[in-house]
Design a protein around this motif. Structure first.
Motif, PDB file in Angstrom:
ATOM      1  N   ASP A 235       1.132  -1.040   0.416  1.00  0.00           N
ATOM      2  CA  ASP A 235      -0.106   0.003  -0.041  1.00  0.00           C
ATOM      3  C   ASP A 235       0.767   1.877  -0.256  1.00  0.00           C
ATOM      4  OD1 ASP A 235      -2.062  -1.739   0.349  1.00  0.00           O
ATOM      5  OD2 ASP A 235      -3.240  -1.150   1.930  1.00  0.00           O
ATOM      6  N   LEU A 236       2.026   0.969   0.741  1.00  0.00           N
ATOM      7  CA  LEU A 236       2.990   2.319   0.320  1.00  0.00           C
ATOM      8  C   LEU A 236       3.329   2.770  -0.564  1.00  0.00           C
ATOM      9  CD1 LEU A 236       5.030   3.705   1.908  1.00  0.00           C
ATOM     10  CD2 LEU A 236       5.890   2.503   2.149  1.00  0.00           C
ATOM     11  N   LEU A 237       3.741   1.203  -1.521  1.00  0.00           N
ATOM     12  CA  LEU A 237       4.627   2.278  -2.793  1.00  0.00           C
ATOM     13  C   LEU A 237       3.468   2.299  -3.807  1.00  0.00           C
ATOM     14  CD1 LEU A 237       7.396  -0.897  -2.165  1.00  0.00           C
ATOM     15  CD2 LEU A 237       7.828   1.250  -2.061  1.00  0.00           C
ATOM     16  N   GLN A 238       2.097   0.883  -3.639  1.00  0.00           N
ATOM     17  CA  GLN A 238       1.473   1.364  -4.443  1.00  0.00           C
ATOM     18  C   GLN A 238       0.689   3.101  -4.302  1.00  0.00           C
ATOM     19  OE1 GLN A 238       0.964  -1.249  -7.478  1.00  0.00           O
ATOM     20  NE2 GLN A 238      -1.239  -0.253  -7.765  1.00  0.00           N
ATOM     21  N   GLY A 239       0.488   3.508  -3.640  1.00  0.00           N
ATOM     22  CA  GLY A 239       0.120   4.817  -3.564  1.00  0.00           C
ATOM     23  C   GLY A 239       0.576   5.432  -4.299  1.00  0.00           C
ATOM     24  N   TYR A 240       2.256   5.612  -3.851  1.00  0.00           N
ATOM     25  CA  TYR A 240       2.883   6.445  -5.068  1.00  0.00           C
ATOM     26  C   TYR A 240       2.446   6.861  -6.632  1.00  0.00           C
ATOM     27  CZ  TYR A 240       5.850   8.095  -1.534  1.00  0.00           C
ATOM     28  OH  TYR A 240       5.790   8.513   0.370  1.00  0.00           O
ATOM     29  N   VAL A 241       2.155   5.187  -6.863  1.00  0.00           N
ATOM     30  CA  VAL A 241       2.346   5.064  -8.225  1.00  0.00           C
ATOM     31  C   VAL A 241       0.717   5.192  -8.652  1.00  0.00           C
ATOM     32  CG1 VAL A 241       1.362   3.181 -10.271  1.00  0.00           C
ATOM     33  CG2 VAL A 241       3.099   2.923  -8.884  1.00  0.00           C
ATOM     34  N   THR A 242      -0.594   5.207  -7.875  1.00  0.00           N
ATOM     35  CA  THR A 242      -1.538   5.389  -7.991  1.00  0.00           C
ATOM     36  C   THR A 242      -1.978   7.297  -7.593  1.00  0.00           C
ATOM     37  OG1 THR A 242      -3.074   4.633  -6.432  1.00  0.00           O
ATOM     38  CG2 THR A 242      -2.493   3.281  -8.127  1.00  0.00           C
ATOM     39  N   ARG A 243      -1.329   7.969  -7.138  1.00  0.00           N
ATOM     40  CA  ARG A 243      -1.426   9.707  -7.532  1.00  0.00           C
ATOM     41  C   ARG A 243      -1.952  10.348  -8.696  1.00  0.00           C
ATOM     42  NH1 ARG A 243       2.723  12.833  -4.432  1.00  0.00           N
ATOM     43  NH2 ARG A 243       3.621  12.985  -5.455  1.00  0.00           N
ATOM     44  N   PRO A 244      -3.038  10.868  -8.796  1.00  0.00           N
ATOM     45  CA  PRO A 244      -3.782  11.414  -9.784  1.00  0.00           C
ATOM     46  C   PRO A 244      -2.808  12.021 -10.164  1.00  0.00           C
ATOM     47  CG  PRO A 244      -4.903  11.410  -7.625  1.00  0.00           C
ATOM     48  CD  PRO A 244      -4.261  11.518  -7.119  1.00  0.00           C
ATOM     49  N   GLU A 245      -1.244  12.775  -9.694  1.00  0.00           N
ATOM     50  CA  GLU A 245      -0.549  13.903 -10.042  1.00  0.00           C
ATOM     51  C   GLU A 245       0.236  12.714 -11.532  1.00  0.00           C
ATOM     52  OE1 GLU A 245      -1.672  13.742  -7.070  1.00  0.00           O
ATOM     53  OE2 GLU A 245      -1.550  15.651  -6.145  1.00  0.00           O
ATOM     54  N   ASN A 246       0.043  11.257 -10.950  1.00  0.00           N
ATOM     55  CA  ASN A 246       1.271  10.591 -11.793  1.00  0.00           C
ATOM     56  C   ASN A 246       0.588   9.505 -12.587  1.00  0.00           C
ATOM     57  OD1 ASN A 246       4.216   9.483 -11.563  1.00  0.00           O
ATOM     58  ND2 ASN A 246       3.224   7.888 -10.826  1.00  0.00           N
ATOM     59  N   THR A 247      -1.074  10.233 -13.115  1.00  0.00           N
ATOM     60  CA  THR A 247      -2.050   9.429 -14.067  1.00  0.00           C
ATOM     61  C   THR A 247      -2.328  10.242 -15.203  1.00  0.00           C
ATOM     62  OG1 THR A 247      -3.594  10.020 -12.463  1.00  0.00           O
ATOM     63  CG2 THR A 247      -2.282   8.258 -11.895  1.00  0.00           C
ATOM     64  N   VAL A 248      -2.879   9.558 -16.297  1.00  0.00           N
ATOM     65  CA  VAL A 248      -3.249  10.227 -17.197  1.00  0.00           C
ATOM     66  C   VAL A 248      -4.937   9.583 -18.113  1.00  0.00           C
ATOM     67  CG1 VAL A 248      -1.976   8.699 -19.381  1.00  0.00           C
ATOM     68  CG2 VAL A 248      -3.705  10.872 -19.934  1.00  0.00           C
ATOM     69  N   ARG A 249      -5.424  10.284 -17.666  1.00  0.00           N
ATOM     70  CA  ARG A 249      -7.018   9.365 -18.116  1.00  0.00           C
ATOM     71  C   ARG A 249      -7.613   9.405 -19.350  1.00  0.00           C
ATOM     72  NH1 ARG A 249     -12.140   9.386 -14.101  1.00  0.00           N
ATOM     73  NH2 ARG A 249     -13.331   8.946 -14.644  1.00  0.00           N
ATOM     74  N   TRP A 250      -8.110   8.856 -19.929  1.00  0.00           N
ATOM     75  CA  TRP A 250      -7.885   9.226 -21.730  1.00  0.00           C
ATOM     76  C   TRP A 250     -10.170   8.412 -21.083  1.00  0.00           C
ATOM     77  CZ3 TRP A 250      -6.997  11.510 -25.461  1.00  0.00           C
ATOM     78  CH2 TRP A 250      -7.370  10.876 -26.476  1.00  0.00           C
TER      79      TRP A 250
END
Ligand SMILES: [Fe+2]
Length: 311
Positions: A235-250
């Motif tokens: 959860d600690l590590l995955q939380g950094y992956v899925t932060r909105p700032e780290n994503t793009v939505r199509w």
């Protein structure tokens, strides 16, 4: 002017790359995708892919054959390891919202294999009027965001990935959040052969040399930790992956094509469209086993065909 400079200028005029966020995703305009991309054009698209991790192309309207032909530009095609391909194709995975296609959990495709896909090419076939977006996350920038002490910890972790249902996926509710015989059969087929693979939690991208977190829904547990500690670490590590700032939505439209570097991203299909119908089709390119920061390769630990008992 050197040939390379001329070709670069020529390609720059051939299509435009518009970043959709600073970290991940770019829309490519001014190109019709096809099977026989010349090497300069292919090189330019591939460079853009390595840089932006996900490329979006509107209004392509490829059929199955053209989809396959385009994907072949990027390497050897491989089918899904357990799910049957669409009728008439050796490689196309049909993802239908009515049975098996609501993949609303964060994952990298088929990380239960050691040599999971290098890249995926997905096209929109039937898209809801509203909803059914897909979100991608950049696993390199997630790694960069970690405090140095956590980066060091993560670089020394290994994890077991499998296609067995687990708490990160919650199969019944999230993939198969619908009922019926076809859904049950899809789940049986998905798990007809069970794979277990050990991957490093941080791998070094074979082409960019960037470090990436390698996590996602197929991760069963972090090796050497008790389940509760493994879950906290995940959860600690995955939380950094899925932060909105780290994503793009199509926001899909029918006829769109999306390519992503499956070694550099995770994705999530948003299941917010109720009974509306959504169909996307995917073709995948074979990859190599990832390598840890210390140079160790991922390894297959088990592969077992399940025999089901009819009740
Ligand atoms: Fe996927």
């Amino acid at each position: 002017m050197s040939t390379t400079a001329f070709e670069t200028q020529h390609v720059a005029r051939a299509f435009d790359v518009h970043p959709l966020t600073p970290r991940v995703g770019a829309e490519v305009r001014g190109i019709q995708l096809r099977g026989d991309l010349d090497s300069t054009l292919h090189h330019a698209i591939y460079e853009a892919l390595l840089r932006h991790k996900v490329l979006f192309f509107r209004k392509q309207h490829l059929n199955d054959a053209a989809h396959e032909a385009f994907a072949r530009n990027f390497g050897e095609l491989v089918p899904h390891p357990t799910i049957s391909t669409a009728e008439g194709s050796k490689y196309i995975l049909n993802l239908d919202s009515e049975y098996g296609g609501r993949v609303n959990y964060w994952h990298t495709d088929v990380t239960f294999l050691p040599n999971y896909f290098k890249l995926s090419v997905l096209r929109g076939v039937t898209i809801p009027i509203v909803g059914g977006d897909t979100i991608w996350a950049n696993t390199h920038t997630a790694y960069l965001d970690l405090p140095a002490a956590i980066q060091n910890l993560a670089e020394n972790l290994w994890a077991l990935h499998s296609n067995l249902p687990n708490s990160n996926i919650r199969f019944a509710d999230e993939i198969f959040g619908f009922r019926g015989e076809r859904a049950r059969k899809y789940l049986e087929e998905f798990t007809s052969t069970i794979y277990q693979t050990e991957h490093p939690v941080v791998h070094v991208h074979p082409e960019t040399s960037e470090k990436h977190l390698l996590l996602g829904g197929f991760l069963q547990g972090i090796l050497g930790y008790i389940p509760t500690a493994s879950a906290y670490l995940y959860d600690l590590l995955q939380g950094y992956v899925t932060r909105p700032e780290n994503t793009v939505r199509w926001r899909w439209q029918e006829g769109d094509v999306v390519i992503w570097d499956n070694r550099a991203t995770q994705h999530y299909a948003v299941n917010d469209y109720g009974t509306a119908h959504r169909v996307v089709r995917r073709i995948t390119v074979v990859g190599d086993a990832p390598t840890s920061v210390s140079g160790r390769k991922s390894v297959l630990r088990a592969k077992e065909r399940l025999t089901r008992v009819e009740t």
